[in-house]
Design a protein around this motif. Sequence first.
Motif, PDB file in Angstrom:
ATOM      1  N   GLU A  90     -88.042 122.564 -43.339  1.00  0.00           N
ATOM      2  CA  GLU A  90     -86.578 122.417 -43.362  1.00  0.00           C
ATOM      3  C   GLU A  90     -86.152 121.179 -42.574  1.00  0.00           C
ATOM      4  OE1 GLU A  90     -82.501 124.820 -42.083  1.00  0.00           O
ATOM      5  OE2 GLU A  90     -84.447 125.708 -41.661  1.00  0.00           O
ATOM      6  N   PHE A  91     -86.734 120.990 -41.391  1.00  0.00           N
ATOM      7  CA  PHE A  91     -86.423 119.797 -40.597  1.00  0.00           C
ATOM      8  C   PHE A  91     -86.817 118.528 -41.342  1.00  0.00           C
ATOM      9  CE2 PHE A  91     -87.057 122.438 -36.521  1.00  0.00           C
ATOM     10  CZ  PHE A  91     -85.705 122.715 -36.431  1.00  0.00           C
ATOM     11  N   SER A  92     -87.987 118.543 -41.975  1.00  0.00           N
ATOM     12  CA  SER A  92     -88.447 117.353 -42.700  1.00  0.00           C
ATOM     13  C   SER A  92     -87.495 116.998 -43.829  1.00  0.00           C
ATOM     14  CB  SER A  92     -89.861 117.582 -43.249  1.00  0.00           C
ATOM     15  OG  SER A  92     -90.785 117.715 -42.197  1.00  0.00           O
TER      16      SER A  92
ATOM     17  N   HIS B  29     -98.581 109.631 -36.735  1.00  0.00           N
ATOM     18  CA  HIS B  29     -99.224 110.159 -37.935  1.00  0.00           C
ATOM     19  C   HIS B  29     -98.387 109.938 -39.191  1.00  0.00           C
ATOM     20  CE1 HIS B  29    -102.065 112.202 -35.279  1.00  0.00           C
ATOM     21  NE2 HIS B  29    -101.018 112.521 -34.553  1.00  0.00           N
ATOM     22  N   GLY B  30     -97.200 109.439 -39.035  1.00  0.00           N
ATOM     23  CA  GLY B  30     -96.312 109.213 -40.161  1.00  0.00           C
ATOM     24  C   GLY B  30     -95.033 108.553 -39.660  1.00  0.00           C
ATOM     25  N   LEU B  31     -94.012 108.555 -40.493  1.00  0.00           N
ATOM     26  CA  LEU B  31     -92.738 107.959 -40.086  1.00  0.00           C
ATOM     27  C   LEU B  31     -92.127 108.721 -38.915  1.00  0.00           C
ATOM     28  CD1 LEU B  31     -91.340 107.236 -43.650  1.00  0.00           C
ATOM     29  CD2 LEU B  31     -92.294 105.580 -42.016  1.00  0.00           C
ATOM     30  N   PHE B  32     -92.397 110.017 -38.855  1.00  0.00           N
ATOM     31  CA  PHE B  32     -92.016 110.821 -37.690  1.00  0.00           C
ATOM     32  C   PHE B  32     -93.053 111.926 -37.519  1.00  0.00           C
ATOM     33  CE2 PHE B  32     -89.815 112.637 -41.341  1.00  0.00           C
ATOM     34  CZ  PHE B  32     -90.123 113.985 -41.250  1.00  0.00           C
ATOM     35  N   ASP B  33     -93.255 112.334 -36.290  1.00  0.00           N
ATOM     36  CA  ASP B  33     -94.156 113.448 -35.980  1.00  0.00           C
ATOM     37  C   ASP B  33     -93.306 114.607 -35.486  1.00  0.00           C
ATOM     38  OD1 ASP B  33     -96.194 111.701 -36.554  1.00  0.00           O
ATOM     39  OD2 ASP B  33     -96.869 111.469 -34.486  1.00  0.00           O
ATOM     40  N   LEU B  34     -93.591 115.764 -36.010  1.00  0.00           N
ATOM     41  CA  LEU B  34     -92.827 116.957 -35.675  1.00  0.00           C
ATOM     42  C   LEU B  34     -93.818 118.107 -35.532  1.00  0.00           C
ATOM     43  CD1 LEU B  34     -89.954 118.183 -35.455  1.00  0.00           C
ATOM     44  CD2 LEU B  34     -89.967 118.413 -37.927  1.00  0.00           C
ATOM     45  N   HIS B  35     -93.768 118.805 -34.396  1.00  0.00           N
ATOM     46  CA  HIS B  35     -94.695 119.922 -34.216  1.00  0.00           C
ATOM     47  C   HIS B  35     -94.202 120.907 -33.164  1.00  0.00           C
ATOM     48  CE1 HIS B  35     -96.077 117.594 -30.712  1.00  0.00           C
ATOM     49  NE2 HIS B  35     -96.623 118.722 -30.278  1.00  0.00           N
ATOM     50  N   THR B  36     -94.860 122.067 -33.160  1.00  0.00           N
ATOM     51  CA  THR B  36     -94.672 123.068 -32.122  1.00  0.00           C
ATOM     52  C   THR B  36     -96.044 123.463 -31.617  1.00  0.00           C
ATOM     53  OG1 THR B  36     -93.767 125.226 -31.574  1.00  0.00           O
ATOM     54  CG2 THR B  36     -94.583 124.962 -33.793  1.00  0.00           C
ATOM     55  N   ASN B  37     -96.125 123.860 -30.363  1.00  0.00           N
ATOM     56  CA  ASN B  37     -97.415 124.170 -29.744  1.00  0.00           C
ATOM     57  C   ASN B  37     -97.840 125.623 -29.897  1.00  0.00           C
ATOM     58  OD1 ASN B  37     -97.921 121.556 -28.889  1.00  0.00           O
ATOM     59  ND2 ASN B  37     -96.791 121.833 -26.991  1.00  0.00           N
TER      60      ASN B  37
ATOM     61  N   GLY C  41    -105.487 130.717 -33.823  1.00  0.00           N
ATOM     62  CA  GLY C  41    -104.660 131.879 -34.163  1.00  0.00           C
ATOM     63  C   GLY C  41    -103.198 131.584 -33.892  1.00  0.00           C
ATOM     64  N   GLU C  42    -102.520 132.484 -33.188  1.00  0.00           N
ATOM     65  CA  GLU C  42    -101.101 132.312 -32.879  1.00  0.00           C
ATOM     66  C   GLU C  42    -100.865 131.179 -31.889  1.00  0.00           C
ATOM     67  OE1 GLU C  42     -97.855 133.707 -33.899  1.00  0.00           O
ATOM     68  OE2 GLU C  42     -99.387 133.733 -35.436  1.00  0.00           O
ATOM     69  N   ASP C  43    -101.891 130.777 -31.165  1.00  0.00           N
ATOM     70  CA  ASP C  43    -101.748 129.685 -30.187  1.00  0.00           C
ATOM     71  C   ASP C  43    -101.915 128.308 -30.826  1.00  0.00           C
ATOM     72  OD1 ASP C  43    -101.386 131.582 -28.229  1.00  0.00           O
ATOM     73  OD2 ASP C  43    -103.488 131.573 -27.616  1.00  0.00           O
ATOM     74  N   ARG C  44    -102.273 128.251 -32.086  1.00  0.00           N
ATOM     75  CA  ARG C  44    -102.521 126.948 -32.720  1.00  0.00           C
ATOM     76  C   ARG C  44    -101.229 126.177 -32.900  1.00  0.00           C
ATOM     77  NH1 ARG C  44    -101.300 126.722 -38.282  1.00  0.00           N
ATOM     78  NH2 ARG C  44    -100.827 128.781 -39.115  1.00  0.00           N
ATOM     79  N   ASP C  45    -101.362 124.855 -32.840  1.00  0.00           N
ATOM     80  CA  ASP C  45    -100.224 123.975 -33.066  1.00  0.00           C
ATOM     81  C   ASP C  45     -99.873 123.959 -34.548  1.00  0.00           C
ATOM     82  OD1 ASP C  45    -100.619 123.452 -30.411  1.00  0.00           O
ATOM     83  OD2 ASP C  45    -101.391 121.432 -30.689  1.00  0.00           O
ATOM     84  N   ILE C  46     -98.603 123.860 -34.846  1.00  0.00           N
ATOM     85  CA  ILE C  46     -98.139 123.757 -36.221  1.00  0.00           C
ATOM     86  C   ILE C  46     -97.458 122.410 -36.340  1.00  0.00           C
ATOM     87  CG2 ILE C  46     -96.674 124.791 -37.990  1.00  0.00           C
ATOM     88  CD1 ILE C  46     -97.135 127.456 -36.418  1.00  0.00           C
ATOM     89  N   LYS C  47     -97.970 121.575 -37.252  1.00  0.00           N
ATOM     90  CA  LYS C  47     -97.571 120.165 -37.322  1.00  0.00           C
ATOM     91  C   LYS C  47     -97.125 119.781 -38.727  1.00  0.00           C
ATOM     92  CE  LYS C  47    -101.301 119.337 -34.064  1.00  0.00           C
ATOM     93  NZ  LYS C  47    -102.578 118.664 -33.831  1.00  0.00           N
ATOM     94  N   ASN C  48     -96.402 118.679 -38.798  1.00  0.00           N
ATOM     95  CA  ASN C  48     -95.986 118.183 -40.107  1.00  0.00           C
ATOM     96  C   ASN C  48     -97.001 117.169 -40.671  1.00  0.00           C
ATOM     97  OD1 ASN C  48     -95.308 115.949 -38.439  1.00  0.00           O
ATOM     98  ND2 ASN C  48     -93.668 115.332 -39.829  1.00  0.00           N
TER      99      ASN C  48
END
Length: 143
Positions: A55-57, A117-125, A135-142
């Motif tokens: 959604e952010f992207s 990594h691209g025009l913008f980097d967006l992630h959560t830890n 698992g649930e601790d993995r980073d989720i990235k664009n």
Amino acid sequence: MSFKSEFAKVQRGFTLLELLVVLVILGLLAALAGPQVMKYISGAKSDTAGLQLEEFSAALDMYKLETGRYPNTQEGLQALVEAPGGATNWNGPYLKKKAVPKDPWGADYHYVSPGQHGLFDLHTNGADGREGGEGEDRDIKNW
């Protein structure tokens, strides 16, 4: 007095013993199904974070289409809901909510533009709030 009125007086509700039996059964079901339910809930948070990144992207792409650039790191995702100073052709807000939502674990998303990594980097830890993890601790990235 009729038979129906006598029967209605006798059948007033459940006994304490019946309620306790039901509670024990529910407790056993929760103990057996609980771990499975928690697994699905934790997986749902990761899925939610991935959907929010998408959604952010999309909102960032719309922002760029209208303003000619992505918000810089300092402007951040806040530029999607509030016009940054000097932004021309800003036709936002670009998100449905009036505030930038936090990730499913209550932390802010990390946004960098231009990105590595691209025009913008967006992630959560993830759940642990630290880089890396599984698992649930993995980073989720664009990226």
